[in-house]
Design a protein around this motif. Sequence first.
Motif, PDB file in Angstrom:
ATOM      1  N   ILE A 465       0.855  -1.192   0.000  1.00 24.80           N
ATOM      2  CA  ILE A 465       0.000   0.000   0.000  1.00 24.80           C
ATOM      3  C   ILE A 465       0.893   1.246   0.000  1.00 24.80           C
ATOM      4  CG2 ILE A 465      -1.654   1.339   1.364  1.00 24.80           C
ATOM      5  CD1 ILE A 465      -2.833  -1.321   2.319  1.00 24.80           C
ATOM      6  N   GLY A 466       0.582   2.171  -0.887  1.00 27.07           N
ATOM      7  CA  GLY A 466       1.378   3.387  -1.017  1.00 27.07           C
ATOM      8  C   GLY A 466       2.394   3.330  -2.144  1.00 27.07           C
ATOM      9  N   ASP A 492       0.006   5.599 -10.850  1.00 29.93           N
ATOM     10  CA  ASP A 492      -1.083   5.394  -9.903  1.00 29.93           C
ATOM     11  C   ASP A 492      -0.494   5.008  -8.546  1.00 29.93           C
ATOM     12  OD1 ASP A 492      -3.117   5.878 -11.801  1.00 29.93           O
ATOM     13  OD2 ASP A 492      -2.889   3.839 -12.579  1.00 29.93           O
ATOM     14  N   ILE A 493      -1.304   5.143  -7.503  1.00 31.22           N
ATOM     15  CA  ILE A 493      -0.862   4.818  -6.145  1.00 31.22           C
ATOM     16  C   ILE A 493      -1.721   3.672  -5.608  1.00 31.22           C
ATOM     17  CG2 ILE A 493      -0.565   5.684  -3.796  1.00 31.22           C
ATOM     18  CD1 ILE A 493      -0.232   8.484  -4.997  1.00 31.22           C
ATOM     19  N   ILE A 494      -1.064   2.667  -5.038  1.00 31.47           N
ATOM     20  CA  ILE A 494      -1.788   1.514  -4.498  1.00 31.47           C
ATOM     21  C   ILE A 494      -2.475   1.889  -3.187  1.00 31.47           C
ATOM     22  CG2 ILE A 494      -1.529  -0.787  -3.498  1.00 31.47           C
ATOM     23  CD1 ILE A 494       0.621  -1.397  -5.474  1.00 31.47           C
ATOM     24  N   THR A 495      -3.738   1.504  -3.102  1.00 34.43           N
ATOM     25  CA  THR A 495      -4.507   1.695  -1.870  1.00 34.43           C
ATOM     26  C   THR A 495      -5.010   0.337  -1.397  1.00 34.43           C
ATOM     27  OG1 THR A 495      -6.610   1.977  -3.035  1.00 34.43           O
ATOM     28  CG2 THR A 495      -5.258   3.959  -2.711  1.00 34.43           C
ATOM     29  N   SER A 496      -5.627   0.320  -0.235  1.00 32.81           N
ATOM     30  CA  SER A 496      -6.179  -0.941   0.274  1.00 32.81           C
ATOM     31  C   SER A 496      -7.313  -1.438  -0.617  1.00 32.81           C
ATOM     32  CB  SER A 496      -6.686  -0.750   1.710  1.00 32.81           C
ATOM     33  OG  SER A 496      -7.653   0.295   1.764  1.00 32.81           O
ATOM     34  N   GLU A 497      -7.960  -0.523  -1.340  1.00 33.91           N
ATOM     35  CA  GLU A 497      -9.071  -0.909  -2.211  1.00 33.91           C
ATOM     36  C   GLU A 497      -8.608  -1.495  -3.543  1.00 33.91           C
ATOM     37  OE1 GLU A 497      -8.961   2.086  -0.685  1.00 33.91           O
ATOM     38  OE2 GLU A 497     -10.431   1.597   0.883  1.00 33.91           O
ATOM     39  N   ASN A 498      -7.459  -1.046  -4.063  1.00 31.11           N
ATOM     40  CA  ASN A 498      -7.067  -1.497  -5.410  1.00 31.11           C
ATOM     41  C   ASN A 498      -5.834  -2.393  -5.434  1.00 31.11           C
ATOM     42  OD1 ASN A 498      -4.804   0.127  -5.098  1.00 31.11           O
ATOM     43  ND2 ASN A 498      -5.541   1.761  -6.437  1.00 31.11           N
ATOM     44  N   ILE A 499      -5.296  -2.754  -4.275  1.00 29.24           N
ATOM     45  CA  ILE A 499      -4.023  -3.484  -4.243  1.00 29.24           C
ATOM     46  C   ILE A 499      -4.086  -4.814  -4.988  1.00 29.24           C
ATOM     47  CG2 ILE A 499      -4.507  -4.620  -2.024  1.00 29.24           C
ATOM     48  CD1 ILE A 499      -1.466  -4.215  -1.403  1.00 29.24           C
ATOM     49  N   GLU A 520       3.754   6.626  -1.192  1.00 33.45           N
ATOM     50  CA  GLU A 520       3.129   7.102   0.041  1.00 33.45           C
ATOM     51  C   GLU A 520       3.242   6.028   1.115  1.00 33.45           C
ATOM     52  OE1 GLU A 520      -0.797   8.511  -0.798  1.00 33.45           O
ATOM     53  OE2 GLU A 520      -0.071  10.140  -2.096  1.00 33.45           O
ATOM     54  N   ASN A 521       4.474   5.649   1.390  1.00 36.21           N
ATOM     55  CA  ASN A 521       4.765   4.690   2.452  1.00 36.21           C
ATOM     56  C   ASN A 521       6.185   4.954   2.953  1.00 36.21           C
ATOM     57  OD1 ASN A 521       6.388   3.550   0.419  1.00 36.21           O
ATOM     58  ND2 ASN A 521       4.819   2.039  -0.124  1.00 36.21           N
TER      59      ASN A 521
END
Length: 641
Positions: A465-466, A492-499, A520-521
């Motif tokens: 994530i991030g 793009d940035i990985i989120t908990s919804e799209n990982i 963003e980590n």
Amino acid sequence: MEDTDNKRKREDNSTNLNPENKKLKNEELIVINNETLNSLKKSNNFKNDFPYEKDVGITKFINENNPGFTVSLKQRYNDFLVNEIDEKGNVVHLTNLKYEKKKVESEVDDSLSQEEKDNKAFELLKDYIKDEEKIEKIKKIVKDNGKDNTVVTTEDIPNKEDRTKLHQFFRKHFSNRIETETKINTVQINIHWANGRNTDMRSSQKGDSYWKQLGGEFCQFTMFKTNKETMNAINIIAYTLYTTSRSLGIAGTKDKRGITVQNVTGYHMTPEKIEKANKHLLAQGIQLGNFKFVKKGLKLGDLKGNLFNITLRKLSIDDNNIIENAIKSLKNIGFINYFGMQRFGTTSLPTYEVGKAILKKNWRKAVDLILMEKIGESERVRKARKIWKDSHDPKKALEEMPKNCTAEISILKAFEKMDQINAYSNALLNIPRNLRMMYVHAYQSYIWNLAATYHIEKYGYKPAIGDLVITEEKQKAMDSKKRGKHNKEKPDIITSENIDKYTIYDVVLPMPGHDIIYPENEIKNYYEDLLKKDDIDPKDMKIINKEYFLPGSYRKLIVKPGNVEWNIIGYNDEDADLALTDLDKINGKEAPINIPDGKFKALQISFSLPTSSYATMALREVTKMDTSIKSIKESGEVIDE
């Protein structure tokens, strides 16, 4: 016959471009006592010695279970063959050295005298110009060699194709005698003697028409080079063609150590002229061929990647299962996309140290680092550096510095010209831009390697994530916008919804710059800590100096090679050629014979990689060997220079 002075000049240049290097022994050390080196030692634990892989952040492997094996890495440069892959996905090969000009059926018998040819041409001219009075005036221009500067203007010719045919007619039948150009703001054509005056000429338009007829303003050709840096080869070609390197375009640079094949474009050059250069270039290990005209010149980035055919000699194991499993892992899982050791130079001073000094605006330190003594260099280079260290006399140092030391010579010439040795910023700017930027790019690469290792240590081989990600579809969109000069699109940035949508092959890490975003980590914090430790602010990469503009970019963390193939070949002669180059094939050389029970075994492996990925890093994953010059020399290898 070639002019004697030009021939001598060419031979002198050939000698200068390839100085004979006498290598120092590994155990020889150079003691340097200067302010720059002392400060480096104090702040960075700097050693005036060749770096290992670990010194530039290269420490991890994807498949730790593969035990690896030893081979001879780059023992001979002709074991490392590289062919460019163009934007359309075609592998670039040199297949012929001759230019076969298309034969055009002549409308005038070549056996006739010039006067008879002209008379025949004037008869044919009636198909284009109906006014006989104008034809008579043109005849007089030709007969009198244009002494009256007469200009004949045609009636209106509304159809552009008809105007083009008339231009071509005069070029064909009265080449170098009659010139034509369309009169400005009209559809009429001016016809006059080639040196005529008071004419309404538009030479640029005439030139465009001429090159358009041939197929484009650029002559594209294939360059075959042996053991040469790409820009060194380009400079040699430019010198041989009596032009500048700026008139030559390339899609990418290739390593020095190897035999490489790539496309080059030359602006307003003819194949005949380029082909004639081959006899001079052969001794330099360069040959040119596959000539054709194209509408656009090549620029950096105009390629999909490279195809590598590599021979790894002195294979240490007989267990083909170990080799097969290692190569299967490379093919199916890939390798960490580290910047290889070549990125950081070939001397005992890593180029990123110079880049760091430049980014900190410490111009003096950057200059001192470039000019300082280094271990492992030729006696002549060592002597030139010592002269500079002892006397700070640029003229004396220049007398000894070999011509292939481009950066050093550029700085010394700047000092000599300005008659002062403290204009450090201007001296650096005298270095060719592509070489100057190499230093700061090396620093970016150094930081990227460290970040890649940290990402793997922190998150393993899976996205987090991030993380920043660029899918194949996203990359195509970004490339399209880049070509169209639109605003730069971000990953793009990985989120908990799209990982779950992404894999490790989508993850990218940024090359530090002023126009990129960071993950963003914890990777972002790591970047900030690294740059802060070096007193560098990414925002300064825009305002530092317009000559060092660094927007930044993104690079895949893991890469899978394409078109992976391999085989084992046996041989007895250590110096035998084990693979055919493109030039070998043109010359009809027979393919090497496999000797199954030979004294030695070699692994031959081929694969394709995207642009800027390093084959040595793929080989490292397979063999588990350190690819640094220092490690290779410590193993007892003799590197073919």
